[in-house]
Write an enzyme that holds these catalytic residues in place. Structure first.
Site, PDB file in Angstrom:
ATOM      1  N   SER A 114       0.855  -1.177   0.000  1.00 26.80           N
ATOM      2  CA  SER A 114       0.000   0.000   0.000  1.00 26.80           C
ATOM      3  C   SER A 114       0.895   1.232   0.000  1.00 26.80           C
ATOM      4  CB  SER A 114      -0.882   0.003   1.257  1.00 26.80           C
ATOM      5  OG  SER A 114      -1.512   1.250   1.459  1.00 26.80           O
ATOM      6  N   TYR A 124      -2.505  -0.853  10.348  1.00 27.58           N
ATOM      7  CA  TYR A 124      -2.418  -1.200   8.928  1.00 27.58           C
ATOM      8  C   TYR A 124      -1.019  -0.912   8.392  1.00 27.58           C
ATOM      9  CZ  TYR A 124      -3.776  -1.322   3.971  1.00 27.58           C
ATOM     10  OH  TYR A 124      -3.874  -1.605   2.627  1.00 27.58           O
TER      11      TYR A 124
END
Length: 281
Positions: A136, A150
């Site tokens: 990401s 995350y």
């Protein structure tokens, strides 16, 4: 097709994983599509001669081993592994419970490790293979609220993949880290996002607007996951494939800013940093 490959994709029952599986099938490849619910995977992808759906919870090493055995029994090899399955535990670090943090790491970091550990003996025997892990932008730069868990999982994924590259390259196995920006996937849906329960008054003023922002972004992301899926097919066909693929204009902007920040921080302390050797050196 002469360049037909066998793709093994995790989290293929919905979202980006389903798009990856559809793109690989459309390109004429065979696909082992896995997910915690194989019925949901079959429903998302339909049926074809080149498709095998298998139950796989990436947090369970025995599931990974069984899924790899099923893939070999059906297709005889695995050429491309896509570590895609992930979750999103959002909230301030202090308000996320240790259990929530552990679940984030279990799915998004340890999960890819479990699957890769099961696949590597196959690829080493073949002396070929390509491991793609979906990271990401938050795996490169995470200087904003609500993503500590995350980002920790994605930063960990990045470090593991970089080291893995050096370990497996002598066996003809290549690796790619993909850093998507904001794509219109199902990551922000209620099925994939878990928010920390409010528990600390000091965060109250900031928490409400942030929750509203994150929930409002679902379905509004600019990136098209079907286009990313086609891009993945393209880079997997390159010899050699890229070690990193920054996906999306917003991800490129984030990456360029990170590079600039690192350069500025390095230059700002260069004199002190280079003065730390023993004086007799």
């Amino acid at each position: 097709m002469s360049n037909k490959k066998v793709w093994f994709i995790t989290g293929a029952g919905r979202g980006m994983g389903a798009d990856f599986a559809k793109a690989a099938l459309a390109a004429g490849h065979a696909v082992v599509a896995t997910g915690r619910n194989s019925d949901a995977v079959s429903k998302a992808l339909g049926h074809s001669d080149g498709l095998l759906t298998v139950t796989l919870d990436v947090t369970r090493p025995t599931d990974a081993e069984a899924a790899v055995r099923a893939a070999i029994d059906r297709f005889g090899r695995i050429d491309v592994l896509v570590n895609n399955a992930a979750s999103f535990y959002a909230g301030y670090f202090e308000e996320l419970t240790p259990e929530q943090f552990e679940r984030q790491l279990s799915v998004s970091l340890i999960g890819p490790m479990n699957v890769t550990r099961a696949v590597l003996p196959v690829m080493r025997k073949q002396r070929s293979g390509h491991i793609i892990s979906i990271s990401s932008s938050a795996g490169l730069a995470a200087g904003f609220d609500f993503v500590s868990a995350y980002a920790a999982s994605k930063f960990g994924l990045e470090g593991w993949m970089e080291s893995l590259h050096a370990e497996v390259a002598p066996f003809g196995i290549t690796t790619t880290v993909v850093n998507p920006g904001f794509f219109r996937t199902e990551l922000l849906t209620e099925q994939s996002t878990n928010y920390a329960a409010p528990s600390i008054a000091d965060y109250d003023e900031r928490r409400g607007p942030l929750l509203e922002y994150w929930k409002s972004q679902n379905g509004q992301q600019s990136g098209d996951p079907a286009k990313l899926a086609k891009a993945l097919i393209t880079i997997a066909s390159w010899e050699p494939p890229p070690r990193r693929f920054i996906a999306g204009a917003d991800a490129i902007a984030t990456t360029e800013q990170k590079v600039a920040d690192l350069k500025a921080q390095t230059d700002a302390n260069r004199t002190l940093s280079t003065s730390l050797a023993f004086d007799d050196q």
